[in-house]
Design a protein around this motif. Sequence first.
Motif, PDB file in Angstrom:
ATOM      1  N   ALA A  74     -70.957  49.601  28.724  1.00  0.00           N
ATOM      2  CA  ALA A  74     -72.248  50.232  28.447  1.00  0.00           C
ATOM      3  C   ALA A  74     -72.118  51.746  28.440  1.00  0.00           C
ATOM      4  CB  ALA A  74     -73.270  49.795  29.493  1.00  0.00           C
ATOM      5  N   ILE A  75     -73.115  52.394  27.793  1.00  0.00           N
ATOM      6  CA  ILE A  75     -73.153  53.858  27.756  1.00  0.00           C
ATOM      7  C   ILE A  75     -74.540  54.361  28.109  1.00  0.00           C
ATOM      8  CG2 ILE A  75     -71.352  54.135  26.010  1.00  0.00           C
ATOM      9  CD1 ILE A  75     -73.664  54.655  23.986  1.00  0.00           C
ATOM     10  N   GLY A  76     -74.565  55.635  28.507  1.00  0.00           N
ATOM     11  CA  GLY A  76     -75.806  56.366  28.679  1.00  0.00           C
ATOM     12  C   GLY A  76     -76.665  55.925  29.839  1.00  0.00           C
ATOM     13  N   PRO A  77     -77.740  56.673  30.080  1.00  0.00           N
ATOM     14  CA  PRO A  77     -78.631  56.373  31.210  1.00  0.00           C
ATOM     15  C   PRO A  77     -79.386  55.054  31.031  1.00  0.00           C
ATOM     16  CG  PRO A  77     -79.495  58.196  29.901  1.00  0.00           C
ATOM     17  CD  PRO A  77     -78.133  57.882  29.360  1.00  0.00           C
ATOM     18  N   GLU A  78     -79.529  54.601  29.776  1.00  0.00           N
ATOM     19  CA  GLU A  78     -80.231  53.336  29.542  1.00  0.00           C
ATOM     20  C   GLU A  78     -79.282  52.140  29.559  1.00  0.00           C
ATOM     21  OE1 GLU A  78     -78.706  54.950  25.821  1.00  0.00           O
ATOM     22  OE2 GLU A  78     -80.044  55.863  27.261  1.00  0.00           O
ATOM     23  N   PRO A  83     -69.855  47.921  21.750  1.00  0.00           N
ATOM     24  CA  PRO A  83     -68.860  46.922  21.362  1.00  0.00           C
ATOM     25  C   PRO A  83     -67.488  47.471  21.001  1.00  0.00           C
ATOM     26  CG  PRO A  83     -70.212  47.466  19.485  1.00  0.00           C
ATOM     27  CD  PRO A  83     -70.705  48.301  20.632  1.00  0.00           C
ATOM     28  N   ASP A  84     -67.282  48.762  21.041  1.00  0.00           N
ATOM     29  CA  ASP A  84     -66.052  49.337  20.503  1.00  0.00           C
ATOM     30  C   ASP A  84     -65.106  49.836  21.590  1.00  0.00           C
ATOM     31  OD1 ASP A  84     -67.859  51.237  21.238  1.00  0.00           O
ATOM     32  OD2 ASP A  84     -67.601  52.509  19.474  1.00  0.00           O
ATOM     33  N   VAL A  85     -64.656  48.928  22.427  1.00  0.00           N
ATOM     34  CA  VAL A  85     -63.835  49.283  23.579  1.00  0.00           C
ATOM     35  C   VAL A  85     -62.450  48.649  23.450  1.00  0.00           C
ATOM     36  CG1 VAL A  85     -63.667  49.139  26.103  1.00  0.00           C
ATOM     37  CG2 VAL A  85     -65.901  49.431  25.009  1.00  0.00           C
ATOM     38  N   GLU A  86     -61.429  49.411  23.825  1.00  0.00           N
ATOM     39  CA  GLU A  86     -60.078  48.866  23.916  1.00  0.00           C
ATOM     40  C   GLU A  86     -59.865  48.429  25.356  1.00  0.00           C
ATOM     41  OE1 GLU A  86     -57.088  51.553  22.415  1.00  0.00           O
ATOM     42  OE2 GLU A  86     -58.471  52.235  20.847  1.00  0.00           O
ATOM     43  N   VAL A  87     -59.392  47.203  25.535  1.00  0.00           N
ATOM     44  CA  VAL A  87     -59.247  46.629  26.881  1.00  0.00           C
ATOM     45  C   VAL A  87     -57.821  46.136  27.081  1.00  0.00           C
ATOM     46  CG1 VAL A  87     -60.074  44.850  28.471  1.00  0.00           C
ATOM     47  CG2 VAL A  87     -61.644  45.855  26.817  1.00  0.00           C
ATOM     48  N   THR A  88     -57.271  46.458  28.249  1.00  0.00           N
ATOM     49  CA  THR A  88     -55.966  45.940  28.636  1.00  0.00           C
ATOM     50  C   THR A  88     -56.098  45.316  30.018  1.00  0.00           C
ATOM     51  OG1 THR A  88     -54.867  47.701  27.415  1.00  0.00           O
ATOM     52  CG2 THR A  88     -53.539  46.512  29.025  1.00  0.00           C
ATOM     53  N   TYR A 116     -55.673  41.695  39.290  1.00  0.00           N
ATOM     54  CA  TYR A 116     -55.469  42.240  37.954  1.00  0.00           C
ATOM     55  C   TYR A 116     -55.963  43.680  37.873  1.00  0.00           C
ATOM     56  CZ  TYR A 116     -54.668  37.400  36.866  1.00  0.00           C
ATOM     57  OH  TYR A 116     -54.156  36.128  36.866  1.00  0.00           O
ATOM     58  N   ASN A 117     -55.293  44.449  37.041  1.00  0.00           N
ATOM     59  CA  ASN A 117     -55.708  45.810  36.728  1.00  0.00           C
ATOM     60  C   ASN A 117     -56.308  45.787  35.325  1.00  0.00           C
ATOM     61  OD1 ASN A 117     -54.594  47.083  39.106  1.00  0.00           O
ATOM     62  ND2 ASN A 117     -52.607  46.623  38.216  1.00  0.00           N
ATOM     63  N   VAL A 118     -57.463  46.415  35.186  1.00  0.00           N
ATOM     64  CA  VAL A 118     -58.138  46.436  33.893  1.00  0.00           C
ATOM     65  C   VAL A 118     -58.340  47.888  33.482  1.00  0.00           C
ATOM     66  CG1 VAL A 118     -60.182  45.747  32.609  1.00  0.00           C
ATOM     67  CG2 VAL A 118     -59.331  44.287  34.456  1.00  0.00           C
ATOM     68  N   VAL A 119     -57.961  48.187  32.231  1.00  0.00           N
ATOM     69  CA  VAL A 119     -58.152  49.517  31.667  1.00  0.00           C
ATOM     70  C   VAL A 119     -59.048  49.360  30.440  1.00  0.00           C
ATOM     71  CG1 VAL A 119     -57.032  51.535  30.651  1.00  0.00           C
ATOM     72  CG2 VAL A 119     -55.866  50.248  32.458  1.00  0.00           C
ATOM     73  N   ALA A 120     -60.154  50.099  30.433  1.00  0.00           N
ATOM     74  CA  ALA A 120     -61.083  50.076  29.307  1.00  0.00           C
ATOM     75  C   ALA A 120     -61.152  51.497  28.743  1.00  0.00           C
ATOM     76  CB  ALA A 120     -62.462  49.615  29.762  1.00  0.00           C
ATOM     77  N   THR A 121     -60.935  51.619  27.434  1.00  0.00           N
ATOM     78  CA  THR A 121     -60.920  52.932  26.790  1.00  0.00           C
ATOM     79  C   THR A 121     -61.919  52.942  25.644  1.00  0.00           C
ATOM     80  OG1 THR A 121     -58.565  53.109  27.299  1.00  0.00           O
ATOM     81  CG2 THR A 121     -59.457  54.676  25.703  1.00  0.00           C
ATOM     82  N   ARG A 122     -62.737  53.991  25.617  1.00  0.00           N
ATOM     83  CA  ARG A 122     -63.712  54.176  24.541  1.00  0.00           C
ATOM     84  C   ARG A 122     -63.713  55.635  24.141  1.00  0.00           C
ATOM     85  NH1 ARG A 122     -68.846  55.496  23.340  1.00  0.00           N
ATOM     86  NH2 ARG A 122     -69.729  54.270  21.630  1.00  0.00           N
ATOM     87  N   ALA A 137     -66.557  32.154  42.529  1.00  0.00           N
ATOM     88  CA  ALA A 137     -67.442  32.819  41.575  1.00  0.00           C
ATOM     89  C   ALA A 137     -66.672  33.840  40.744  1.00  0.00           C
ATOM     90  CB  ALA A 137     -68.579  33.513  42.309  1.00  0.00           C
ATOM     91  N   ALA A 138     -67.137  34.050  39.535  1.00  0.00           N
ATOM     92  CA  ALA A 138     -66.494  34.997  38.627  1.00  0.00           C
ATOM     93  C   ALA A 138     -66.598  36.416  39.179  1.00  0.00           C
ATOM     94  CB  ALA A 138     -67.138  34.928  37.257  1.00  0.00           C
ATOM     95  N   ARG A 139     -65.560  37.201  38.932  1.00  0.00           N
ATOM     96  CA  ARG A 139     -65.559  38.613  39.307  1.00  0.00           C
ATOM     97  C   ARG A 139     -66.171  39.390  38.149  1.00  0.00           C
ATOM     98  NH1 ARG A 139     -65.756  43.270  40.958  1.00  0.00           N
ATOM     99  NH2 ARG A 139     -64.067  44.383  41.953  1.00  0.00           N
ATOM    100  N   LYS A 140     -67.125  40.265  38.439  1.00  0.00           N
ATOM    101  CA  LYS A 140     -67.824  41.015  37.402  1.00  0.00           C
ATOM    102  C   LYS A 140     -67.456  42.487  37.488  1.00  0.00           C
ATOM    103  CE  LYS A 140     -71.580  37.745  37.390  1.00  0.00           C
ATOM    104  NZ  LYS A 140     -73.004  37.501  37.410  1.00  0.00           N
ATOM    105  N   LEU A 141     -67.047  43.047  36.347  1.00  0.00           N
ATOM    106  CA  LEU A 141     -66.736  44.466  36.253  1.00  0.00           C
ATOM    107  C   LEU A 141     -67.648  45.090  35.203  1.00  0.00           C
ATOM    108  CD1 LEU A 141     -62.816  44.422  36.129  1.00  0.00           C
ATOM    109  CD2 LEU A 141     -64.286  44.673  38.135  1.00  0.00           C
ATOM    110  N   VAL A 142     -68.194  46.258  35.525  1.00  0.00           N
ATOM    111  CA  VAL A 142     -69.013  46.989  34.571  1.00  0.00           C
ATOM    112  C   VAL A 142     -68.334  48.339  34.335  1.00  0.00           C
ATOM    113  CG1 VAL A 142     -71.259  48.075  34.143  1.00  0.00           C
ATOM    114  CG2 VAL A 142     -71.133  45.880  35.346  1.00  0.00           C
ATOM    115  N   PHE A 143     -68.056  48.619  33.062  1.00  0.00           N
ATOM    116  CA  PHE A 143     -67.467  49.894  32.674  1.00  0.00           C
ATOM    117  C   PHE A 143     -68.546  50.707  31.969  1.00  0.00           C
ATOM    118  CE2 PHE A 143     -64.009  46.914  33.050  1.00  0.00           C
ATOM    119  CZ  PHE A 143     -63.048  47.643  33.735  1.00  0.00           C
ATOM    120  N   HIS A 144     -68.747  51.940  32.443  1.00  0.00           N
ATOM    121  CA  HIS A 144     -69.839  52.756  31.938  1.00  0.00           C
ATOM    122  C   HIS A 144     -69.317  54.123  31.499  1.00  0.00           C
ATOM    123  CE1 HIS A 144     -73.443  55.313  32.139  1.00  0.00           C
ATOM    124  NE2 HIS A 144     -74.054  54.224  31.739  1.00  0.00           N
TER     125      HIS A 144
END
Length: 149
Positions: A74-78, A83-88, A116-122, A137-144
């Motif tokens: 996600a982006i911004g205050p809202e 959808p345009d993220v590179e994920v490793t 696991y290590n997760v890298v998200a690039t935008r 339960a599933a692990r949830k990550l939010v990248f902002h």
Amino acid sequence: MKSLQHFLLPFVAISILLFPIALNATSLAAVDNTGVQVQPMQQNGMTYLSGGIGEDEARAIEQAQGYNLHMTFAIGPENKYVPDVEVTVQNASGQTLLTLSDAGPLVYVQLPPGKYNVVATRNGEVRRDTAEVGSGAARKLVFHWNSDE
């Protein structure tokens, strides 16, 4: 008048108590799969879903079972989905298990238990996080990111 108040009071109280349940029921609405193009994909033996553009597609991914790592971009205050993220995704020893381009805004992955290590690039801005997944339960990550640039 008092008898009417005594009669209505239990109904009002029950309505107030059930209101949160009614709100949650809206998120369980049926998904119209006719326009949804989300299909499980595989890479290096890892099964994943990527998408979530539009309400039906997002709901279809959110209702998917068996994925123990859930990522949101996600982006911004809202907190607008992007959808345009590179994920490793790498295992604890640094081996890359999954590399995605133009992923998101939701990515669900089915991983063996472990860390696991997760890298998200935008747009060149990198976000990193770690996730330990197991059979629970599933692990949830939010990248902002702060902005659309």
